[in-house]
Write a protein that holds these residues in place. Sequence first.
Motif, PDB file in Angstrom:
ATOM      1  N   MET A  41       3.545  -9.654  -1.528  1.00 40.13           N
ATOM      2  CA  MET A  41       2.918  -9.242  -2.777  1.00 40.13           C
ATOM      3  C   MET A  41       2.310  -7.858  -2.616  1.00 40.13           C
ATOM      4  O   MET A  41       1.753  -7.527  -1.578  1.00 40.13           O
ATOM      5  N   ARG A  42       2.421  -7.074  -3.655  1.00 36.96           N
ATOM      6  CA  ARG A  42       1.859  -5.739  -3.636  1.00 36.96           C
ATOM      7  C   ARG A  42       0.430  -5.781  -4.165  1.00 36.96           C
ATOM      8  O   ARG A  42       0.149  -6.416  -5.169  1.00 36.96           O
ATOM      9  N   ARG A  43      -0.470  -5.117  -3.478  1.00 33.24           N
ATOM     10  CA  ARG A  43      -1.870  -5.088  -3.890  1.00 33.24           C
ATOM     11  C   ARG A  43      -2.043  -4.115  -5.051  1.00 33.24           C
ATOM     12  O   ARG A  43      -1.460  -3.044  -5.071  1.00 33.24           O
ATOM     13  N   THR A  44      -2.861  -4.507  -6.004  1.00 30.01           N
ATOM     14  CA  THR A  44      -3.137  -3.666  -7.157  1.00 30.01           C
ATOM     15  C   THR A  44      -4.247  -2.683  -6.815  1.00 30.01           C
ATOM     16  O   THR A  44      -5.274  -3.076  -6.252  1.00 30.01           O
ATOM     17  N   ARG A  45      -4.038  -1.422  -7.147  1.00 30.78           N
ATOM     18  CA  ARG A  45      -5.032  -0.379  -6.897  1.00 30.78           C
ATOM     19  C   ARG A  45      -5.219   0.420  -8.176  1.00 30.78           C
ATOM     20  O   ARG A  45      -4.267   0.669  -8.897  1.00 30.78           O
ATOM     21  N   PHE A  46      -6.461   0.846  -8.410  1.00 33.83           N
ATOM     22  CA  PHE A  46      -6.717   1.731  -9.539  1.00 33.83           C
ATOM     23  C   PHE A  46      -7.963   2.553  -9.253  1.00 33.83           C
ATOM     24  O   PHE A  46      -8.824   2.157  -8.478  1.00 33.83           O
TER      25      PHE A  46
ATOM     26  N   ASP B 255     -11.734  -8.041  -2.457  1.00 33.95           N
ATOM     27  CA  ASP B 255     -11.467  -6.723  -3.024  1.00 33.95           C
ATOM     28  C   ASP B 255     -12.196  -5.663  -2.199  1.00 33.95           C
ATOM     29  O   ASP B 255     -13.202  -5.944  -1.559  1.00 33.95           O
TER      30      ASP B 255
ATOM     31  N   THR C 270     -11.727   4.154  -5.662  1.00 33.48           N
ATOM     32  CA  THR C 270     -10.474   3.405  -5.736  1.00 33.48           C
ATOM     33  C   THR C 270     -10.786   1.950  -5.452  1.00 33.48           C
ATOM     34  O   THR C 270     -11.366   1.631  -4.408  1.00 33.48           O
TER      35      THR C 270
ATOM     36  N   THR D 175      -9.225  -1.709  -4.748  1.00 31.44           N
ATOM     37  CA  THR D 175      -8.007  -2.380  -4.298  1.00 31.44           C
ATOM     38  C   THR D 175      -8.235  -3.881  -4.411  1.00 31.44           C
ATOM     39  O   THR D 175      -9.145  -4.421  -3.776  1.00 31.44           O
ATOM     40  N   ARG D 176      -7.446  -4.523  -5.250  1.00 32.44           N
ATOM     41  CA  ARG D 176      -7.573  -5.959  -5.464  1.00 32.44           C
ATOM     42  C   ARG D 176      -6.927  -6.730  -4.325  1.00 32.44           C
ATOM     43  O   ARG D 176      -5.839  -6.388  -3.855  1.00 32.44           O
TER      44      ARG D 176
ATOM     45  N   GLY E  66      -5.029  -9.925  -2.674  1.00 35.10           N
ATOM     46  CA  GLY E  66      -4.043 -10.893  -3.118  1.00 35.10           C
ATOM     47  C   GLY E  66      -4.605 -12.306  -2.972  1.00 35.10           C
ATOM     48  O   GLY E  66      -5.697 -12.502  -2.432  1.00 35.10           O
TER      49      GLY E  66
END
Length: 96
Positions: free
Chosen positions: A2-7, A38, A62, A64-65, A67
Amino acid sequence: MMRRTRFDTPCVISVEQSEEHFHAHVELAGDVPIFPGDSVQVHGAPIQIPFGHSATFERSATVTRAGPIERTITRLAAYFDLKELYEVSFNPGRIK
């Protein structure tokens, strides 16, 4: 995998260094919720303020969520770390 969500999001950092308080607090814009596992990385140069002062800075951060697996592992680790606090004993009377 799974790819980690970043914003990225703006944030405000409040820093105080005095006899009464010694802290640095980060508030993310829009009250972004942070969950177990997170991570938040604040960008910019290190902050230094003289003793007896407080200051507020605007920066970006930034988020980073984690998983599902990381979130579960973090919750389990926190549970066992909390249980360590319960493993204390109190002796009746005074220690000599």
